[in-house]
Design a protein around this motif. Structure first.
Motif, PDB file in Angstrom:
ATOM      1  N   GLN A 215      30.264 -22.082   2.985  1.00 56.92           N
ATOM      2  CA  GLN A 215      29.084 -22.191   3.834  1.00 56.92           C
ATOM      3  C   GLN A 215      28.357 -20.855   3.834  1.00 56.92           C
ATOM      4  N   ASN A 216      27.054 -20.908   3.680  1.00 60.11           N
ATOM      5  CA  ASN A 216      26.269 -19.687   3.633  1.00 60.11           C
ATOM      6  C   ASN A 216      24.983 -19.879   4.418  1.00 60.11           C
ATOM      7  N   ARG A 217      24.612 -18.829   5.088  1.00 61.61           N
ATOM      8  CA  ARG A 217      23.346 -18.840   5.808  1.00 61.61           C
ATOM      9  C   ARG A 217      22.202 -18.917   4.794  1.00 61.61           C
ATOM     10  N   ASP A 218      21.185 -19.715   5.124  1.00 68.36           N
ATOM     11  CA  ASP A 218      19.969 -19.828   4.314  1.00 68.36           C
ATOM     12  C   ASP A 218      20.166 -20.598   3.012  1.00 68.36           C
ATOM     13  N   GLN A 219      21.214 -21.429   2.935  1.00 67.04           N
ATOM     14  CA  GLN A 219      21.292 -22.363   1.816  1.00 67.04           C
ATOM     15  C   GLN A 219      22.130 -23.558   2.236  1.00 67.04           C
ATOM     16  N   GLY A 220      21.937 -24.664   1.524  1.00 72.21           N
ATOM     17  CA  GLY A 220      22.708 -25.863   1.813  1.00 72.21           C
ATOM     18  C   GLY A 220      22.164 -26.647   2.994  1.00 72.21           C
ATOM     19  N   ILE A 302      37.198 -15.399  11.676  1.00 68.83           N
ATOM     20  CA  ILE A 302      36.695 -14.119  11.167  1.00 68.83           C
ATOM     21  C   ILE A 302      35.602 -14.360  10.131  1.00 68.83           C
ATOM     22  N   ARG A 303      35.836 -15.314   9.218  1.00 64.32           N
ATOM     23  CA  ARG A 303      34.823 -15.624   8.196  1.00 64.32           C
ATOM     24  C   ARG A 303      33.540 -16.132   8.846  1.00 64.32           C
ATOM     25  N   ALA A 304      33.671 -16.969   9.857  1.00 62.77           N
ATOM     26  CA  ALA A 304      32.485 -17.498  10.538  1.00 62.77           C
ATOM     27  C   ALA A 304      31.664 -16.366  11.145  1.00 62.77           C
ATOM     28  N   HIS A 305      32.349 -15.408  11.738  1.00 57.41           N
ATOM     29  CA  HIS A 305      31.642 -14.271  12.329  1.00 57.41           C
ATOM     30  C   HIS A 305      30.957 -13.448  11.248  1.00 57.41           C
ATOM     31  N   GLU A 306      31.622 -13.254  10.135  1.00 61.14           N
ATOM     32  CA  GLU A 306      31.047 -12.480   9.037  1.00 61.14           C
ATOM     33  C   GLU A 306      29.838 -13.198   8.447  1.00 61.14           C
ATOM     34  N   LEU A 337      39.019 -25.212  18.280  1.00 61.59           N
ATOM     35  CA  LEU A 337      39.017 -24.318  19.432  1.00 61.59           C
ATOM     36  C   LEU A 337      39.584 -22.945  19.063  1.00 61.59           C
ATOM     37  N   GLU A 338      40.665 -22.929  18.285  1.00 56.19           N
ATOM     38  CA  GLU A 338      41.275 -21.660  17.885  1.00 56.19           C
ATOM     39  C   GLU A 338      40.304 -20.827  17.044  1.00 56.19           C
ATOM     40  N   GLN A 339      39.609 -21.493  16.126  1.00 59.75           N
ATOM     41  CA  GLN A 339      38.652 -20.773  15.287  1.00 59.75           C
ATOM     42  C   GLN A 339      37.542 -20.148  16.130  1.00 59.75           C
ATOM     43  N   TRP A 340      37.014 -20.936  17.087  1.00 61.00           N
ATOM     44  CA  TRP A 340      35.914 -20.431  17.902  1.00 61.00           C
ATOM     45  C   TRP A 340      36.370 -19.341  18.865  1.00 61.00           C
ATOM     46  N   ALA A 341      37.627 -19.376  19.285  1.00 62.63           N
ATOM     47  CA  ALA A 341      38.130 -18.298  20.139  1.00 62.63           C
ATOM     48  C   ALA A 341      38.041 -16.958  19.402  1.00 62.63           C
ATOM     49  N   THR A 342      38.416 -16.962  18.121  1.00 61.11           N
ATOM     50  CA  THR A 342      38.327 -15.733  17.323  1.00 61.11           C
ATOM     51  C   THR A 342      36.883 -15.341  17.063  1.00 61.11           C
ATOM     52  N   THR A 343      36.037 -16.308  16.710  1.00 58.69           N
ATOM     53  CA  THR A 343      34.624 -16.015  16.445  1.00 58.69           C
ATOM     54  C   THR A 343      33.950 -15.427  17.677  1.00 58.69           C
ATOM     55  N   ASN A 344      34.205 -16.017  18.833  1.00 62.29           N
ATOM     56  CA  ASN A 344      33.615 -15.499  20.068  1.00 62.29           C
ATOM     57  C   ASN A 344      34.193 -14.143  20.458  1.00 62.29           C
TER      58      ASN A 344
END
Length: 564
Positions: A215-220, A302-306, A337-344
């Motif tokens: 997943q990438n910002r500004d494409q797809g 972490i990847r989502a945040h990056e 939920l676990e993924q979003w806890a790290t992203t937040n």
């Protein structure tokens, strides 16, 4: 982005927004500052002036909404606006007017300097349609156009900013089916919100959004959904801090991807029967993830945040998942939920230090009256506000929680996800934006606060000359709390005292009922927002007494100060 323009016989009509110095004889569009006042005029350029046609004079735009640095004014009938006390500096100026796309431009405002500024407004269709379901196409970005539908409630008139909800359908569904099943258009009518429904348009055999892969910002497809969201924000009067996205199954996974990539656009995400960010590298891998989940939700966070590329915004999150879901196993709901806890956590302070984590601050077990039981886990932000919620619904399969059987993949016996997401996200937004009393975030308007000397409703403030409850006994310094009952100093607040015939407040309420929070909600004594707030505060099965005052049901602390 498809731009709608009217074709004229001799020339294309161009709509021009002009900010003109009031009283200035020069031509063009200008700003000026005098005594820290910025004034201007909003106009639509006239047409004609060629091939023998007489040019039409520019016409003013009244009620255009002009915003600078959080301040908003409306133009008068002559298209004129004015800002006072504007300090020199760099600003973004934006203008919204019904019938045109929102326009923005950066300005550098220095004392006394005149700036020439021209902003082109684009006409668009559907601006004046209310209570209708409009078909549109977003035409830019990867893969060509993506169709979508916009629901505009009959209550919308453009005079105030309203929430926007993006609803992403699941496989084999379409916008009409998803709208009928979730009942989101009906909720939008009640909430005065606008809803958009992207439609998978890339020809997938099951009409699934392609949530797998990088997943990438500004494409797809994520960029297309974000683009149509931005277009809708520009087209209508949208509260830009109340933009939410939700989805079911493949749409739930895609909603999570979009929110992760664009936290600068969205202010809340609800994932129903979905999966975490980048859980599968291909469509083949997707089936494995659906049945058994993915690996390392923390790494995904972490990847989502990056991938948000420096857009550090805390994201309120809701997860809905059935424990009998045999299409997307419930482990995926936990991993979301676990993924979003790290992203937040990373978005909060840039560090993965578990200030925000996946350990619930409260776990509530409850059930829908006559319906399914569920477990609600609540996760708070560092300020103590509920930031994330996870509903695990007992016995629910691969469905949208709540809704109606008029659409596919719904379970009306489960908690109503549409109602809940609107109230939860709004409650978080209100907590986050409370400017009135930072020391008392849960009761900013407490009329009985004994520490508030200016509280006009504080019956215990003998110094308050405007106390409406104590205006008639200035000569009774010994009993400031019961001016009309000097013979009863021991019981000055007893509204039901049969020996006190002169008590004008007896009784101050006409009925009282003690019941659980859930029962009060079912009996329609409280709305869904109060239901959510009380449920999170004291529990949905906790008993509370409500009092009927002037036709409204209120809690004890909302009664007039001398009522009890």
């Amino acid at each position: 982005m498809i731009k709608q323009r009217k074709s004229l016989v001799f020339l294309m009509a161009v709509f021009l927004l002009s900010f003109v110095l009031v009283g200035c004889s020069q031509s063009g569009t200008e700003f000026t500052q005098a005594d820290d006042i910025l004034s201007g005029e909003v106009t639509v350029a006239g047409t004609g002036g060629s091939d023998g046609l007489e040019a039409l004079a520019p016409s003013p735009v009244s009620n255009a909404r002009v915003e600078i640095d959080g301040q908003e004014v409306k133009t008068d009938s002559n298209g004129v606006f004015q800002f006072e006390d504007l300090e020199p500096g760099e600003y973004e100026i934006s203008v919204k007017a019904d019938g045109f796309r929102k326009s923005t431009q950066q300005i550098n405002f220095e004392g006394g300097e005149k700036l020439d500024l021209e902003i082109e407004l684009e006409e668009f269709d559907g601006a004046s349609l209310a209570g209708d379901f409009i078909s549109k196409t977003y035409g830019s970005g990867w893969g060509g156009g993506m169709d979508y539908k916009v629901y505009i409630p009959s209550t919308y008139d453009g005079s105030e900013e309203v929430p926007l909800v993006v609803m992403v359908h699941g496989c084999t569904q379409n916008p009409d089916d998803f709208a009928a099943g979730t009942q989101m258009n009906e909720i939008a009518e009640d909430e005065n919100a606008i809803v958009i429904y992207p439609q998978e348009s890339d020809g997938h055999m099951n009409q699934c959004f392609e949530w797998w892969g990088d997943q990438n910002r500004d494409q797809g497809q994520a960029s297309q959904i974000a683009g149509m969201t931005e277009d809708t924000i520009a087209d209508y009067s949208i509260a830009e801090d109340e933009v939410y996205i939700a989805g079911l199954s493949a749409g739930g996974a895609m909603a999570g991807n979009v929110a992760a990539l664009y936290p600068d656009i969205y202010n809340g995400v609800a994932v129903a029967a979905g999966l975490k960010y980048e859980v599968a590298g291909s469509e083949m891998d997707a089936f494995t993830a659906m049945s058994s989940g993915g690996s390392n939700p923390e790494a995904a966070g972490i990847r989502a945040h990056e991938d948000a590329q420096g857009n550090d915004e805390i994201m309120p999150v809701m997860v809905f998942h059935g424990d009998a879901d045999h299409t997307v196993a419930v482990v995926n709901g936990h991993q979301v939920l676990e993924q979003w806890a790290t992203t937040n956590d990373l978005a909060y302070d840039g560090q993965n230090n578990d200030i925000i984590n996946d350990t619930p601050d409260e776990v509530i077990n409850d059930e829908v009256p006559g319906g399914r039981s569920y477990e609600l886990s609540v996760y708070e932000d560092p300020e103590g506000n509920p930031l994330m919620q996870k509903y695990i619904v007992n016995g629910m399969g691969h469905d949208w929680s709540g809704g109606d059987h008029a659409g596919s993949y719904t379970d009306p016996t489960a908690p109503d996800a549409g109602e809940l997401l609107m109230s939860f996200f709004a409650a978080y937004h209100n907590n986050d934006e409370d400017p009135e009393d930072p020391e008392d975030p849960e009761d900013p308007e407490d009329p009985e606060d004994p520490e508030d000397p200016e509280d006009p409703e504080d019956p215990e403030d003998p110094e308050d000359p405007e106390d409406p409850e104590d205006p008639e006994d200035p000569e009774d310094p010994e009993d400031p709390e019961d001016p009309e009952d000097p013979e009863d100093p021991e019981d000055p607040e007893d509204p039901e005292d049969p020996e006190d015939p002169e008590d004008p407040e007896d009784p101050c309420y006409t009925d009282e009922v003690t019941a659980t929070v859930l029962d009060h909600y079912v009996a329609e004594r409280i709305d869904v927002t109060t239901y959510n707030e009380l449920g999170l505060e004291i529990g949905y099965d906790a008993e509370i007494t409500l009092y009927k005052v002037d036709g409204d049901w209120v809690q004890e602390d909302e009664l007039p100060g001398d009522c009890l």
